[in-house]
Write a protein that holds these residues in place. Structure first.
Motif, PDB file in Angstrom:
ATOM      1  N   ARG A  62      32.477  31.092  38.249  1.00 26.87           N
ATOM      2  CA  ARG A  62      33.600  32.271  37.939  1.00 26.87           C
ATOM      3  C   ARG A  62      34.086  32.726  39.658  1.00 26.87           C
ATOM      4  O   ARG A  62      35.368  33.144  39.693  1.00 26.87           O
ATOM      5  N   ASP A  63      33.360  32.285  40.752  1.00 24.27           N
ATOM      6  CA  ASP A  63      33.898  32.530  41.976  1.00 24.27           C
ATOM      7  C   ASP A  63      34.741  31.399  42.633  1.00 24.27           C
ATOM      8  O   ASP A  63      34.499  31.360  44.135  1.00 24.27           O
ATOM      9  N   ALA A  64      35.117  30.502  41.802  1.00 23.30           N
ATOM     10  CA  ALA A  64      35.555  29.175  42.542  1.00 23.30           C
ATOM     11  C   ALA A  64      36.584  29.447  43.230  1.00 23.30           C
ATOM     12  O   ALA A  64      36.799  28.575  44.358  1.00 23.30           O
ATOM     13  N   GLY A  65      37.579  30.348  43.100  1.00 18.03           N
ATOM     14  CA  GLY A  65      38.780  30.619  43.848  1.00 18.03           C
ATOM     15  C   GLY A  65      38.521  30.605  45.216  1.00 18.03           C
ATOM     16  O   GLY A  65      39.271  30.463  46.093  1.00 18.03           O
ATOM     17  N   THR A  66      37.229  31.372  45.421  1.00 17.60           N
ATOM     18  CA  THR A  66      36.883  31.792  46.916  1.00 17.60           C
ATOM     19  C   THR A  66      36.132  30.587  47.433  1.00 17.60           C
ATOM     20  O   THR A  66      36.247  29.816  48.514  1.00 17.60           O
ATOM     21  N   LYS A  67      35.042  30.003  46.844  1.00 14.07           N
ATOM     22  CA  LYS A  67      34.005  29.219  47.186  1.00 14.07           C
ATOM     23  C   LYS A  67      34.654  27.615  47.238  1.00 14.07           C
ATOM     24  O   LYS A  67      34.254  27.053  48.103  1.00 14.07           O
ATOM     25  N   LEU A  68      35.667  27.075  46.644  1.00 17.41           N
ATOM     26  CA  LEU A  68      35.812  25.861  46.323  1.00 17.41           C
ATOM     27  C   LEU A  68      37.249  25.634  46.729  1.00 17.41           C
ATOM     28  O   LEU A  68      37.964  24.494  46.941  1.00 17.41           O
ATOM     29  N   ARG A  69      38.128  26.630  47.164  1.00 19.59           N
ATOM     30  CA  ARG A  69      39.435  26.331  47.912  1.00 19.59           C
ATOM     31  C   ARG A  69      39.410  25.547  49.006  1.00 19.59           C
ATOM     32  O   ARG A  69      38.537  25.705  49.816  1.00 19.59           O
ATOM     33  N   HIS A  70      40.208  24.701  49.064  1.00 20.92           N
ATOM     34  CA  HIS A  70      40.391  23.563  50.125  1.00 20.92           C
ATOM     35  C   HIS A  70      39.356  22.492  49.993  1.00 20.92           C
ATOM     36  O   HIS A  70      39.212  21.778  50.923  1.00 20.92           O
ATOM     37  N   GLN A  71      38.459  22.529  49.191  1.00 22.34           N
ATOM     38  CA  GLN A  71      37.644  21.370  49.024  1.00 22.34           C
ATOM     39  C   GLN A  71      38.197  20.492  47.930  1.00 22.34           C
ATOM     40  O   GLN A  71      38.893  20.999  46.853  1.00 22.34           O
ATOM     41  N   LYS A  72      37.729  19.238  47.885  1.00 24.02           N
ATOM     42  CA  LYS A  72      38.083  18.369  47.141  1.00 24.02           C
ATOM     43  C   LYS A  72      37.569  18.358  45.896  1.00 24.02           C
ATOM     44  O   LYS A  72      36.262  18.220  45.630  1.00 24.02           O
ATOM     45  N   ARG A  73      38.428  18.706  44.871  1.00 26.51           N
ATOM     46  CA  ARG A  73      37.787  18.794  43.303  1.00 26.51           C
ATOM     47  C   ARG A  73      38.342  17.851  42.368  1.00 26.51           C
ATOM     48  O   ARG A  73      37.858  17.873  41.266  1.00 26.51           O
ATOM     49  N   HIS A  74      39.489  17.143  42.795  1.00 26.06           N
ATOM     50  CA  HIS A  74      39.792  16.275  41.908  1.00 26.06           C
ATOM     51  C   HIS A  74      39.635  14.907  42.022  1.00 26.06           C
ATOM     52  O   HIS A  74      39.390  14.606  43.134  1.00 26.06           O
ATOM     53  N   PRO A  75      39.842  13.832  41.111  1.00 28.11           N
ATOM     54  CA  PRO A  75      39.473  12.620  41.366  1.00 28.11           C
ATOM     55  C   PRO A  75      40.418  11.867  42.249  1.00 28.11           C
ATOM     56  O   PRO A  75      41.644  12.229  42.754  1.00 28.11           O
ATOM     57  N   THR A  76      39.945  10.507  42.372  1.00 28.09           N
ATOM     58  CA  THR A  76      40.769   9.678  43.377  1.00 28.09           C
ATOM     59  C   THR A  76      41.246   8.380  42.468  1.00 28.09           C
ATOM     60  O   THR A  76      40.298   7.760  42.032  1.00 28.09           O
ATOM     61  N   ILE A  77      42.394   8.089  42.531  1.00 27.43           N
ATOM     62  CA  ILE A  77      42.885   7.067  41.532  1.00 27.43           C
ATOM     63  C   ILE A  77      43.315   6.084  42.775  1.00 27.43           C
ATOM     64  O   ILE A  77      44.351   6.239  43.124  1.00 27.43           O
ATOM     65  N   GLU A  78      42.703   4.829  42.763  1.00 26.89           N
ATOM     66  CA  GLU A  78      43.375   3.693  43.703  1.00 26.89           C
ATOM     67  C   GLU A  78      44.555   2.959  43.005  1.00 26.89           C
ATOM     68  O   GLU A  78      44.801   3.138  41.964  1.00 26.89           O
ATOM     69  N   ASP A  79      44.849   2.062  43.875  1.00 26.80           N
ATOM     70  CA  ASP A  79      46.195   1.096  43.485  1.00 26.80           C
ATOM     71  C   ASP A  79      46.135   0.392  42.278  1.00 26.80           C
ATOM     72  O   ASP A  79      44.872   0.014  41.957  1.00 26.80           O
TER      73      ASP A  79
END
Length: 327
Positions: A256-273
């Motif tokens: 619920r508090d992700a807006g504060t705790k996880l802001r500026h952290q990598k949360r989404h995947p990496t898709i390579e070439d």
């Protein structure tokens, strides 16, 4: 023969014909001031949101104008009423770019000033900073143009339904969303408040493609069909990647508090070439990496990494037909 005399209309007859008197008596205008007072009280508690301030807020309409004008510069001759040729091209691009500089600078200074006021920041030299940031944005346009050229070529190479760059530029929602994203990303990278998100949400409203301006996307990016694609803020996408409709590159379930705790952290995947991701596939998580050259089939749900060159497919489902036989 004498004319027939009509009976005189009485007040009672008028009342029977017209119900204006009854309607006027049923008006509830007198109740409105009390509602206004309740609205004022709700804003004073700070539980609701308002923008009652002498400081302006960026204009949604003017930012859309900026997007449209920038596209006229990025794709000269496609979205203009002026017929362009060698003799007037330099004049036209010069005029459009100078005008764009003024419009972007105006919205950036408003955005910075609004951000300062909203967050009670000390003076951030908004006028001076806006000029620096605006120039940096304008300087990025040649690189954006070159990158979009690779996106157009990727569309032509990846879609047998067209061999025309004109068709891609005019008609493909994927390219529209990508072109607006690439403009917004430059402003996001420069830390301009609010404006980049307004741009990409405008693209979202037009195309159904939701790309956060903070995502990092390489050259030769192609979204085929596109409706329902979601690309989160910290997504990293390499070169020559192709997505189909309904693909989500998102975050795992958030507290619920992700807006504060996880802001500026990598949360989404990496898709390579050189990765292809087919329709309605969902890939989640900041630690999830799809290795170079992989192919991810349709309707897949992935929350873990796959090595380079991997093919991920669903087992063929059992289809149940109306006659009851399984095939």
């Amino acid at each position: 023969m004498a004319p027939k005399i009509q009976p005189q209309t009485t007040i009672d007859t008028i009342a029977d014909i017209c119900n204006h008197i009854q309607i006027s008596q049923s008006s509830r205008h007198d109740k409105v001031p009390a509602i206004v007072n309740r609205l004022l009280n709700s804003w004073s508690t700070k539980e609701c949101y308002e923008h009652i301030s002498p400081v302006s807020i960026p204009s949604h309409d003017k930012i859309i104008e900026i997007v449209q004008q920038a596209r006229r510069i990025l794709f000269p001759g496609y979205f203009t009423r002026t017929r362009l040729h060698a003799a007037n091209l330099e004049y036209y691009i010069g005029k459009e770019t100078t005008d764009l500089y003024e419009k972007v600078g105006e919205q950036i200074v408003i955005a910075i000033r609004h951000d300062c006021r909203r967050n009670n920041l000390p003076c951030t030299r908004c006028e001076e900073r806006s000029q620096e940031l605006t120039l940096a944005f304008i300087e990025s346009l040649p690189d954006v143009t070159a990158t979009l050229a690779t996106d157009i070529r990727a569309a032509i190479e990846g879609d047998p339904a067209t061999d025309s760059p004109d068709e891609v530029i005019f008609s493909y929602p994927g390219l529209l969303a990508i072109s607006i994203f690439r403009l917004a990303h430059e402003l996001f990278r420069l830390k301009v408040p609010i404006v980049p998100r307004i741009m990409t949400e405008y693209a979202h409203s037009l195309t159904g493609i939701d790309i956060h301006p903070g995502a990092t996307i390489g050259e030769g990016f192609f979204i085929d069909h596109g409706t329902g694609v979601v690309i989160g803020e910290t997504t990293v996408i390499g070169n020559n990647v192709r997505l189909y409709q309904g693909v989500t590159l998102g975050a795992l379930s958030l507290p619920r508090d992700a807006g504060t705790k996880l802001r500026h952290q990598k949360r989404h995947p990496t898709i390579e070439d050189d990765v292809i991701i087919y329709a309605n596939t969902t890939i989640l998580g900041g630690d999830t990496v799809i290795g170079r050259g992989s192919v991810i089939g349709g309707n897949i749900w992935l929350t873990e990494s796959v090595e380079a060159g991997t093919r991920v497919m669903l087992k063929r489902p059992e289809l149940i037909y109306a006659n009851g036989r399984a095939r």
